[in-house]
Enzyme design. Sequence first.
Site, mmCIF file in Angstrom:
data_model
loop_
_atom_site.group_PDB
_atom_site.id
_atom_site.type_symbol
_atom_site.label_atom_id
_atom_site.label_comp_id
_atom_site.label_asym_id
_atom_site.label_seq_id
_atom_site.Cartn_x
_atom_site.Cartn_y
_atom_site.Cartn_z
ATOM 1 C CB VAL A 47 -0.564 31.814 -36.669
ATOM 2 C CG1 VAL A 47 -1.457 31.947 -35.541
ATOM 3 C CG2 VAL A 47 0.651 32.858 -36.718
ATOM 4 C CB CYS A 48 -3.676 28.669 -40.031
ATOM 5 S SG CYS A 48 -3.815 30.353 -40.688
#
Length: 188
Positions: A47-48
């Site tokens: 997700v980062c």
Amino acid sequence: MSSIINQQIPEFTTEAFVNGEFKTISSDDVKGKWAIFMFYPHDFTFVCPTELEDMANHYEELQGLGVEVYSVSTDSHFVHKAWHDASEAIGKVTFPMLGDGTGNIARGFNVLIEEEHAALRGTFLVDPDGVVKVAEIHDLGIGRSAKDMVRKVKAAQYVRDNDGEVCPAAWEQGQETLKPSLDLVGKI
């Protein structure tokens, strides 16, 4: 959990990866301008990179509003450089990527998961006095929206510049604001 809203940011000095260079950045460098601190768990994850790429896509607009963005994870500035060089998404990032190997910055913003030595997805808007005005914390699996943070920046700047006015829900720049008074009680 005590609120960080209207609190001074914690003091820190750390190394960062910024535009192909390593640079020392401290809490003193933040004061005098608006800032966003964007904490995330770890480099080379899932997700980062989508979040940092999203913020990179809004960075020019934020700079136009006088805002500096600082992404922060417990990885080192060396790991940030390696990630920047390896990922097309992170290659778009030109804002400072702070290394927080000790976890002290994340701990100071109350987003450190001690047993994992990783940060929650915390986003903080800091005013030019170094005071936190917006705090948003997500669980690890829930990504954030840079577009909504831009809206919050504009609202916070408006409120700071227009004493006595407040911004209602979903306020966008140019829309009407409110002036709290006895006359409004029960009428909204």
